[in-house]
Structure formats: structure tokens, C-alpha cells
Write an enzyme that holds these catalytic residues in place. Structure first.
Site, PDB file in Angstrom:
ATOM      1  N   ASP A  81      -1.662  -8.400  -0.282  1.00 48.88           N
ATOM      2  CA  ASP A  81      -2.724  -7.524  -0.798  1.00 48.88           C
ATOM      3  C   ASP A  81      -3.544  -8.374  -1.758  1.00 48.88           C
ATOM      4  OD1 ASP A  81      -4.338  -5.709  -2.113  1.00 48.88           O
ATOM      5  OD2 ASP A  81      -2.707  -4.602  -3.072  1.00 48.88           O
TER       6      ASP A  81
ATOM      7  N   LYS B  63     -13.503 -10.164  -5.993  1.00 47.14           N
ATOM      8  CA  LYS B  63     -13.451  -9.569  -4.651  1.00 47.14           C
ATOM      9  C   LYS B  63     -14.765  -8.842  -4.342  1.00 47.14           C
ATOM     10  CE  LYS B  63     -10.508  -6.467  -1.928  1.00 47.14           C
ATOM     11  NZ  LYS B  63      -9.204  -5.774  -1.987  1.00 47.14           N
TER      12      LYS B  63
ATOM     13  N   GLU C  90      -6.687  -1.891   4.331  1.00 50.40           N
ATOM     14  CA  GLU C  90      -5.765  -1.471   3.267  1.00 50.40           C
ATOM     15  C   GLU C  90      -5.159  -0.083   3.533  1.00 50.40           C
ATOM     16  OE1 GLU C  90      -7.986  -2.033  -0.363  1.00 50.40           O
ATOM     17  OE2 GLU C  90      -7.954  -4.209  -0.106  1.00 50.40           O
TER      18      GLU C  90
ATOM     19  N   ASP D 244      -6.928   5.777  -2.722  1.00 50.40           N
ATOM     20  CA  ASP D 244      -6.580   4.521  -3.399  1.00 50.40           C
ATOM     21  C   ASP D 244      -7.444   4.335  -4.640  1.00 50.40           C
ATOM     22  OD1 ASP D 244      -6.133   1.916  -4.238  1.00 50.40           O
ATOM     23  OD2 ASP D 244      -6.312   1.028  -2.242  1.00 50.40           O
TER      24      ASP D 244
HETATM   25  P1  ADP Z   1      -6.629  -3.229  -7.479  1.00 54.43           P
HETATM   26  O1  ADP Z   1      -6.404  -2.488  -6.216  1.00 54.43           O
HETATM   27  O2  ADP Z   1      -7.990  -3.015  -8.081  1.00 54.43           O
HETATM   28  O3  ADP Z   1      -6.268  -4.684  -7.414  1.00 54.43           O
HETATM   29  P2  ADP Z   1      -4.270  -1.964  -8.744  1.00 54.43           P
HETATM   30  O4  ADP Z   1      -3.901  -1.044  -7.649  1.00 54.43           O
HETATM   31  O5  ADP Z   1      -3.305  -3.016  -9.125  1.00 54.43           O
HETATM   32  O6  ADP Z   1      -5.694  -2.601  -8.586  1.00 54.43           O
HETATM   33  O7  ADP Z   1      -4.567  -1.032 -10.037  1.00 54.43           O
HETATM   34  C1  ADP Z   1      -5.009  -1.561 -11.237  1.00 54.43           C
HETATM   35  C2  ADP Z   1      -5.355  -0.434 -12.172  1.00 54.43           C
HETATM   36  O8  ADP Z   1      -4.186   0.375 -12.378  1.00 54.43           O
HETATM   37  C3  ADP Z   1      -5.795  -0.925 -13.556  1.00 54.43           C
HETATM   38  O9  ADP Z   1      -6.954  -0.225 -13.975  1.00 54.43           O
HETATM   39  C4  ADP Z   1      -4.609  -0.581 -14.429  1.00 54.43           C
HETATM   40  O10 ADP Z   1      -4.999  -0.293 -15.754  1.00 54.43           O
HETATM   41  C5  ADP Z   1      -4.071   0.661 -13.759  1.00 54.43           C
HETATM   42  N1  ADP Z   1      -2.670   0.914 -14.103  1.00 54.43           N
HETATM   43  C6  ADP Z   1      -1.605   0.109 -13.889  1.00 54.43           C
HETATM   44  N2  ADP Z   1      -0.487   0.656 -14.400  1.00 54.43           N
HETATM   45  C7  ADP Z   1      -0.861   1.838 -14.953  1.00 54.43           C
HETATM   46  C8  ADP Z   1      -0.161   2.884 -15.660  1.00 54.43           C
HETATM   47  N3  ADP Z   1       1.135   2.800 -15.900  1.00 54.43           N
HETATM   48  N4  ADP Z   1      -0.878   3.960 -16.072  1.00 54.43           N
HETATM   49  C9  ADP Z   1      -2.206   4.044 -15.844  1.00 54.43           C
HETATM   50  N5  ADP Z   1      -2.920   3.100 -15.205  1.00 54.43           N
HETATM   51  C10 ADP Z   1      -2.256   2.005 -14.763  1.00 54.43           C
HETATM   52 MG    MG Z   2      -5.860  -2.284  -4.340  1.00 61.43          MG
END
Ligand code: ADP
Ligand code: MG
Length: 566
Positions: A6, A68, A145, A168
Site C-alpha cells: 500500500d 502521491k 485500493e 476509506d
Molecule cells: P493514507 O491512506 O493517507 O496513507 P492512513 O490510512 O495511514 O493514510 O491514515 C492516516 C490518517 O489516520 C492520519 O490523518 C492520522 O492522523 C489518522 N490516524 C491514525 N491513527 C489514528 C487514531 N488512533 N485516531 C484518529 N486518527 C488516526
Molecule cells: Mg490509504
């Protein structure tokens, strides 16, 4: 072995199948997610992942995240004296994931499946494949995805045909996709979302809230390191409030500190508007797919931001039931990509599962029309293949000459949704000679055929003009030649990447540098002292001593960070 990746906007993750079980691969730092961040330090050494993320605060001009969003564009990012394309930065992240996987599996890793957003156009998909090649990987397949998410939730194992909606919410984007599995064929029926709505906006809402509750004096407020610390405190509070009902936020006010208690209810109130914005894209995707919520067999929540209770609650309300969710929703896509990788590796199983894609943007041609008052309106977009059409798709529209005695006719192909072509992306075009006749007497059929590989065939056929022409549009801009790939791969290979065996030391140092900027007074001095001591120990080069000191150092920083973000 084929692995699943991913490559996220905020975080990336690589996963494998272990005895058939999708398993996330830890990073050199012991966690799972690699922040999709790249930084170039003063000595021109490249840092990737956590250490680079620390530098978003301490050295923003030499650090890049969220690249990205630039995939498929020719835009360059400047980090210090160097320039990078989005695919180069992505390649550096992929290389780091590859190295982690090789360390974990104790074997070379070359074959991967990489996930991309369902709405990625082929330029963006090609850039993702290129990033893989630049990282020395063989990209066996790109997978959407949402398809990866649905695979993790077993869409391919159900015996009945089913429809999944994947919700998502990542760091910067909200993606909604509707998938349907019908007679073993999986297709994306609709995609939608909001490319400027994600977990980061919730953090920003908290920044505002804290700024109001514990106002800083004007001088502090204008200081970039204060802004950085405020964001950091907000991010911490946001995460804590996913599992607690209140959290104490500490912020400096002049030389002293202000402590404010933030309750979950206040936080949710501050984000009410953001949560509301999740609604419309879902409704639109359902409309595009001509489905009602009751037609859906499963709703899957994905992305780190779906850890927030208010987001889960909204989803439950909208769909009238509890959505499915992996305990670590930010791992779903990578784990699902690992499932897909398993299917790719066992060719047989994969054949049953033909993943069909949709064309993410409308494709069509420019036309002119009489406005009925003696004038001509030109630059109008006539969609031929509409967005969310399942590909391969082939559609034809007939155009007519508009002027008497017209002898030339131009066909231009565009991609986009805007009514005026000048606002869409021009893909190519050609000009035909036509016999002079009365307006409307020469007909031209324009057939667009779009295949799974993102190749667009334009067939032009006019009986009256006696012409048949074909135009193949392989790319939306600058196709990259093999030589070019080789040259860029060499360039990337020549970069000095921070040595992995020192990565952990580097992370502690970068984190301490950030805390030094954030903390004040005695705490700041303590960080300074630790930094000096640890630097001395590093110079002595005794691996055991370094390991012990690093552990102590990290624990001390944990203490400082937990006790007070400032
Ligand atoms: P992406 O798909 O953009 O790479 P992710 O799926 O990893 O991102 O999500 C990242 C987001 O999730 C960030 O904004 C982060 O602050 C939020 N996040 C991660 N853990 C938590 C949590 N425990 N509570 C709330 N938000 C969270
Ligand atoms: Mg993602």
C-alpha cells in the site's frame, strides 16, 4: 513470493502471506507503517519514513510528504539542491519497504502487487509502475485500493454475488468505492469521494480549537516552531481521543504553559462540519452505481482516520448497520494487496477472479453547436465514455458538419468532466478533409475504445468523406522510454541513502532535534544534554553501548513527550 504494497499518501506498508495469512511486515523501527515522507539533510543524505517525518517540523524546506498527489504529473519537488518527481520520491519509499521486507523475510524481494486509488488515471498508474521499477521491483500488477480492502474482507470467498462499499478515510483523502462481484468477476461500479478531506483536516480543526482555548501571544503565534508544536499537540490529542473521552493538552503561553482539557464531546463538536462532508460523496457514488444502501452486502471501513468513533458512528447511521473493519484499518489495503499477491502468485486461482476496472474520468470529444441565434458555441465537451464505465468499453457518437461547404473537420479528444473542453485534459486530435456539402450532410462516427491497460483507441469513420482513421492514445503525457527509466534508476541509485543499520540512531536524533525545538526551559536543556551524550557515544562506535544508550534515550524522550507535548 509476491508481496503486497500500500503506497499511501500519508503512510505506506508492505505485507506478505505467511501460511496463507496476510501479515504486515515491521519496519526497522519496530512499527508497521512507514510515513510516506522523504527528506534530504544538509550533507545530501536521503532519509525516508519516520526520521524524515520528524524533519517535516525541523527542516520543512528539505522534506516532502503527500507526494502521491503529484503522481502522474511532471511537477518537481525541490529538496535542498535536488529536484525529484513524485515517482522518484515514491521509489525511495518503495526501496525502504523492500529493504524492511528483505530483512524480515531474509530473502530478496522483487515481485510485488501495488495498490492505487480506483480513480487513478493511467498516467498516475503508469507513474506508480515506474516508481516500482525505479525501486528495482517487478510490479506484477496494480490493484485498486478498494478491491484490496474487499479481498481482505473475503469478497472473493463468498459463493453468492455481492456488492461492497469501501469507505476509506486516510490522512488527506476520502475515497468511496462500490465494488460488485458478479459470476466471479469483480468490478468497481463507482468511485467518488473528496480529495481534500482526511484525518489531517480533523487535526487542523483541533489546532483551531486549541488556539482559541489557549491563545498564544502574537509573537509566539507567528513562530513556525510554535505552529509545528501546536499541530503536534493536536495530532496527539486526536489519536488519544479515539480511545479516551478526554485529554489534557499543554501549550506554552509566553514563558509559562497553559493546560486545557479537551473532552471528546468538544472535539466532536469542533469536527461536526467535517463529518457532515462525508455524506454527499457516498450518496453520489450510490447514485452513480444505481444502488441503495440496502443493496449493499458489506460496508468496509478503511484508513487510519476511521479509528475515530464519530466517523464510525456516521457510517453506521448512513448505512443502518455496523460496517466491517479490520482492527488496524490503516493496514487493510496492504493486507488485501498481499491477498491479491497470493492470487497472482497462484495463477490458477487468480483466473477465477478477473478484476475489472472502471474508467475514472469521462472521455469525449470537442464539438461546436449553433446557439440558435446565428452564433456558434465551440469548445463544448461531448462525453463518449462516461466516468465510472466498466472497462474495456467501446462507445460511438456521430458528429455532423456544422457549416455549409465545410472542407475540414477537427477531432480533439479530451478527458475530464467540465462542460468546456478547455478545462479538461487534451489527449490528442487529428484533422480530416471532408467533401464540401450542406451543413449536417457529412457524418463522422467517433468511436472510443478504452482497455484495461489504459490504452485509448480512437476510430474515426466517415462514409461521406470516405475516410477511416485511427489514433492510439497510449498515455496522457510524456511516455517514459526504457533508456530514461534506466537513467533515472541510476540517478536514484547514486543518491546517498542513510545507512539502514544506523536508521534507528538517526530516528532518535531527529526526534530529539524536534523536541529541542518544541520544548522550553529545563526540559529543553535535558534534551540538549541527551543529544550531546548520545552523539559522544555514537562516536565511540561500540554497538552494545549504542544500543543501550539509544533505548534509554528513546524512553526519556517518550517521557518528555507523553508528559507534555511542549
Ligand atoms: P493514507 O491512506 O493517507 O496513507 P492512513 O490510512 O495511514 O493514510 O491514515 C492516516 C490518517 O489516520 C492520519 O490523518 C492520522 O492522523 C489518522 N490516524 C491514525 N491513527 C489514528 C487514531 N488512533 N485516531 C484518529 N486518527 C488516526
Ligand atoms: Mg490509504
Amino acid at each position: 513470493m509476491v508481496l503486497g504494497i500500500d503506497l499511501g499518501t500519508t503512510n505506506s506498508l508492505i505485507a506478505c502471506l505467511r501460511d496463507g495469512v496476510p501479515t504486515p511486515i515491521p519496519t526497522v523501527h519496530g512499527g508497521y507503517l512507514t510515513p510516506s515522507v522523504v527528506s534530504v539533510d544538509q550533507d545530501d543524505v536521503v532519509l525516508v519514513g519516520e526520521a524524515a517525518r520528524e524533519r517535516l517540523f525541523t527542516d520543512p524546506l528539505r522534506t516532502a510528504g503527500s507526494f502521491k498527489r503529484l503522481m502522474g504529473s511532471t511537477e518537481e519537488v525541490r529538496l535542498g539542491s535536488r529536484r525529484f518527481r513524485a515517482e522518484d520520491l515514491s521509489a525511495l519509499v518503495l526501496r525502504s519497504l523492500k529493504a524492511d521486507a528483505e530483512a524480515y523475510l531474509q530473502a530478496p524481494v522483487t515481485e510485488v502487487v501495488i495498490s492505487v486509488p480506483a480513480y487513478f488515471n493511467d498516467q498516475q498508474r503508469k507513474a506508480t509502475r515506474l516508481a516500482g521499477e525505479l525501486a528495482g521491483l517487478t510490479v506484477r500488477r496494480l490493484i485498486n485500493e478498494p478491491t484490496a480492502a474487499a479481498l481482505l474482507h473475503g469478497i472473493h470467498e463468498r459463493d453468492i454475488d455481492s456488492k461492497f462499499l469501501v469507505f476509506d478515510l486516510g490522512g488527506g483523502t476520502f475515497d468511496v468505492s462500490i465494488l460488485e462481484r458478479f459470476s466471479g468477476v469483480m468490478e468497481v461500479r463507482a468511485t467518488g469521494g473528496d480529495s481534500f478531506l482526511g484525518g489531517d483536516d480533523f487535526t487542523e480543526a483541533l489546532v483551531q480549537w486549541i488556539g482559541k482555548a489557549a491563545p498564544a501571544d502574537a509573537r509566539a503565534a507567528a513562530d513556525p516552531s510554535y505552529r509545528a508544536a501546536l499541530r503536534f499537540a493536536a495530532e496527539t490529542a486526536k489519536r488519544e481521543l479515539s480511545t479516551h473521552t478526554q485529554w489534557d493538552v499543554e501549550m506554552p503561553r509566553g514563558a509559562s504553559r497553559a493546560r486545557v482539557t479537551l473532552t471528546l464531546a468538544e472535539y466532536e463538536l469542533a469536527c461536526a462540519r467535517l463529518v457532515e462532508r462525508l455524506r454527499a460523496p457516498i450518496e453520489r457514488a450510490l447514485r452513480d452505481a444505481r444502488l441503495r444502501t440496502t443493496d449493499l452486502d458489506e460496508i468496509v471501513l478503511v484508513g487510519g482516520a476511521t479509528r475515530m468513533p464519530m466517523v464510525r458512528r456516521l457510517a453506521a447511521q448512513l448505512f443502518g448497520r455496523l460496517p466491517a473493519r479490520h482492527p488496524d484499518p490503516d493496514q487493510t489495503i496492504a493486507l488485501g494487496a498481499a491477498v491479491a499477491a497470493g492470487l497472482v502468485a497462484r495463477d490458477a486461482a487468480f483466473e477465477e477472479l478477473v478484476l475489472a476496472d472502471v474508467c475514472p474520468h469521462s472521455l469525449g470529444t470537442a464539438v461546436a453547436e449553433r446557439d440558435g441565434q446565428g452564433g456558434i458555441m465551440s469548445d463544448l465537451f461531448l462525453p463518449i465514455i462516461e466516468r465510472n464505465t466498466v472497462v474495456p468499453a467501446s462507445r460511438v457518437r456521430t458528429l455532423f458538419t456544422i457549416n455549409d461547404q465545410q472542407t475540414r473537420l477537427r477531432i480533439d479528444i479530451y478527458q475530464g468532466e467540465a462542460r468546456l473542453c478547455s478545462k479538461n485534459t487534451h489527449l490528442g486530435g487529428l484533422e480530416l478533409s471532408v467533401p464540401p456539402r450542406k451543413a449536417g450532410e457529412v457524418r463522422v462516427d467517433v468511436r472510443l475504445t478504452y482497455d484495461v491497460n489504459g490504452i485509448l483507441d480512437v476510430d474515426i469513420d466517415s462514409e461521406e468523406a470516405g475516410v477511416k482513421r485511427n489514433l492510439v492514445i497510449k498515455k496522457l503525457a510524456g511516455e517514459v522510454s526504457d533508456d530514461e527509466i534506466e537513467r533515472r534508476r541510476r540517478e536514484l541509485a547514486a543518491l546517498r541513502i542513510h545507512p539502514r543499520d544506523e536508521d534507528e540512531n538517526r530516528l532518535v536524533l531527529e526526534r530529539a532535534e524536534r523536541l529541542f525545538e518544541q520544548l522550553l526551559g529545563a526540559e529543553r536543556e535535558r534534551v540538549g544534554d541527551y543529544l550531546k551524550q548520545f552523539t559522544l557515544i555514537l562516536e565511540r562506535q561500540d554497538p552494545h553501548e549504542i544500543r543501550v544508550a539509544r533505548g534509554e534515550f528513546a524512553r526519556a524522550l517518550d517521557g518528555l513527550e507523553r508528559g507534555s507535548p511542549w
